[in-house]
Design a protein around this motif. Structure first.
Motif, PDB file in Angstrom:
ATOM      1  N   LEU A  11       0.826  -1.205   0.000  1.00 43.18           N
ATOM      2  CA  LEU A  11       0.000   0.000   0.000  1.00 43.18           C
ATOM      3  C   LEU A  11       0.859   1.254   0.000  1.00 43.18           C
ATOM      4  CD1 LEU A  11      -2.797   1.238   0.078  1.00 43.18           C
ATOM      5  CD2 LEU A  11      -2.795   1.000   2.569  1.00 43.18           C
ATOM      6  N   LYS A  12       1.979   1.212   0.691  1.00 42.41           N
ATOM      7  CA  LYS A  12       2.876   2.362   0.690  1.00 42.41           C
ATOM      8  C   LYS A  12       3.427   2.616  -0.709  1.00 42.41           C
ATOM      9  CE  LYS A  12       6.935   2.006   2.596  1.00 42.41           C
ATOM     10  NZ  LYS A  12       8.011   1.871   3.623  1.00 42.41           N
ATOM     11  N   ASN A  13       3.799   1.557  -1.412  1.00 41.11           N
ATOM     12  CA  ASN A  13       4.285   1.721  -2.786  1.00 41.11           C
ATOM     13  C   ASN A  13       3.189   2.267  -3.695  1.00 41.11           C
ATOM     14  OD1 ASN A  13       6.816   0.728  -2.087  1.00 41.11           O
ATOM     15  ND2 ASN A  13       6.261  -1.395  -2.574  1.00 41.11           N
ATOM     16  N   PHE A  14       1.945   1.861  -3.440  1.00 46.42           N
ATOM     17  CA  PHE A  14       0.827   2.375  -4.226  1.00 46.42           C
ATOM     18  C   PHE A  14       0.679   3.887  -4.036  1.00 46.42           C
ATOM     19  CE2 PHE A  14      -3.669   3.573  -4.405  1.00 46.42           C
ATOM     20  CZ  PHE A  14      -4.000   3.181  -5.691  1.00 46.42           C
ATOM     21  N   GLY A  37     -20.084   1.218 -13.092  1.00 48.43           N
ATOM     22  CA  GLY A  37     -18.938   0.737 -12.328  1.00 48.43           C
ATOM     23  C   GLY A  37     -18.194   1.859 -11.632  1.00 48.43           C
ATOM     24  N   SER A  38     -17.657   1.554 -10.455  1.00 53.53           N
ATOM     25  CA  SER A  38     -16.886   2.543  -9.700  1.00 53.53           C
ATOM     26  C   SER A  38     -15.789   1.825  -8.922  1.00 53.53           C
ATOM     27  CB  SER A  38     -17.793   3.322  -8.738  1.00 53.53           C
ATOM     28  OG  SER A  38     -17.043   4.219  -7.953  1.00 53.53           O
ATOM     29  N   MET A  39     -14.539   2.219  -9.172  1.00 58.25           N
ATOM     30  CA  MET A  39     -13.379   1.667  -8.471  1.00 58.25           C
ATOM     31  C   MET A  39     -12.677   2.798  -7.745  1.00 58.25           C
ATOM     32  SD  MET A  39     -11.997  -1.013 -11.369  1.00 58.25           S
ATOM     33  CE  MET A  39     -12.544  -0.070 -12.798  1.00 58.25           C
ATOM     34  N   VAL A  40     -12.579   2.691  -6.430  1.00 60.68           N
ATOM     35  CA  VAL A  40     -12.068   3.789  -5.603  1.00 60.68           C
ATOM     36  C   VAL A  40     -11.076   3.252  -4.584  1.00 60.68           C
ATOM     37  CG1 VAL A  40     -12.669   5.596  -3.941  1.00 60.68           C
ATOM     38  CG2 VAL A  40     -14.196   5.133  -5.862  1.00 60.68           C
ATOM     39  N   TYR A 140      -6.632  -5.258  -4.581  1.00 59.78           N
ATOM     40  CA  TYR A 140      -6.607  -4.426  -5.797  1.00 59.78           C
ATOM     41  C   TYR A 140      -6.920  -5.275  -7.027  1.00 59.78           C
ATOM     42  CZ  TYR A 140      -5.021  -0.754  -8.972  1.00 59.78           C
ATOM     43  OH  TYR A 140      -4.959   0.202  -9.959  1.00 59.78           O
ATOM     44  N   ARG A 141      -6.427  -6.494  -7.041  1.00 59.04           N
ATOM     45  CA  ARG A 141      -6.739  -7.393  -8.165  1.00 59.04           C
ATOM     46  C   ARG A 141      -8.218  -7.752  -8.176  1.00 59.04           C
ATOM     47  NH1 ARG A 141      -1.500 -11.371  -7.285  1.00 59.04           N
ATOM     48  NH2 ARG A 141       0.073 -10.000  -8.240  1.00 59.04           N
ATOM     49  N   LEU A 142      -8.784  -7.989  -6.995  1.00 62.37           N
ATOM     50  CA  LEU A 142     -10.224  -8.260  -6.923  1.00 62.37           C
ATOM     51  C   LEU A 142     -11.031  -7.088  -7.447  1.00 62.37           C
ATOM     52  CD1 LEU A 142     -10.923 -10.051  -3.514  1.00 62.37           C
ATOM     53  CD2 LEU A 142     -11.057 -11.017  -5.806  1.00 62.37           C
TER      54      LEU A 142
END
Length: 241
Positions: A11-14, A37-40, A140-142
């Protein structure tokens, strides 16, 4: 620093690459775009902690820790231990899910010191917890594979998605919503490829010469009679000589 915890490495790298993530997509119905669709992923500034303050402005108002159901059985069998709204866990909101719940980053062991181990959990509107993944990368992949469809997190609950959301899943993610059918009939969603047809050599078919049209019997007889007449005349001329 404020909560005395360290972000997990993935998560830090993200967040070093981008301060949050938001992507929406729409479908056209009657030539009118409709958001679907909504990805947040919340930015660092919106990575708010849950359970630390009262839900209302009244001084004696209950907090999420007061509303927590302690009668739930935890950690039985293969089920992981559920997070707590009190000081035993640190919970941060990753995705508000358009009001359908909350996806949370959970530090489950915050006493006496915060453990660096984190998990991703889904908190539904009834304040029940549902485990999603052990790492942010897996979540994140899900998120990407489910296309951010409405209520997709409820596919990981015991009661599943709503009938309306199931219609969108049947249209855009049929394999995901029909996992039981996929396990029973392994070949139902598999493309059956016949290599003999796909890699068939393209042999040129030989061009057949067209035969002249057959003459009718009447014309054949007239042609034979003319030929015999010519032969008899030629014989008469030779005898005269």
């Amino acid at each position: 620093q404020k909560n005395s915890c360290v972000l997990p490495e993935d998560l830090k790298n993200f967040y070093l690459m981008t301060d949050g993530f938001q992507m929406t997509w729409s479908v056209k119905t009657d030539d009118t775009p409709m958001p679907l669709g909504s990805m947040v992923i919340n930015s660092v500034s919106k990575l708010c902690r849950l359970g630390g303050s009262s839900m209302y402005t009244l001084p004696s108002a209950p907090t999420l820790a007061d509303l927590e159901d302690d009668t739930d059985e935890e950690g039985n069998g293969d089920k992981p231990e559920k997070p707590h709204f009190d000081s035993r866990s640190l919970i941060f909101e990753l995705d508000p899910c358009n009001g359908n719940g909350k996806v949370c980053l959970v530090y489950k062991h915050a006493e006496p010191v915060v453990s660096p181990d984190t998990e991703i959990w889904f908190l539904d509107r009834a304040l029940y917890w549902h485990f999603l993944t052990k790492t942010f990368t897996a979540y994140y992949r899900l998120l990407i594979t489910h296309l951010g469809l409405p209520q997709w997190q409820y596919a990981f609950t015991s009661y599943g998605v709503s009938p309306q959301a199931k219609q969108w899943f049947n249209m855009y993610k049929p394999i995901t919503i029909n996992t039981a059918l996929l396990s029973e009939e392994a070949d139902s969603f598999v493309n059956k490829l016949d290599p003999n047809k796909v890699f068939k050599s393209k042999n040129k078919t030989p061009v057949l010469k067209k035969k002249p049209p057959s003459q009718p019997p009447g014309s054949q007889k007239s042609h034979m009679s003319m030929a015999s007449a010519k032969a008899s005349s030629l014989a008469g001329n030779s005898s005269r000589k």
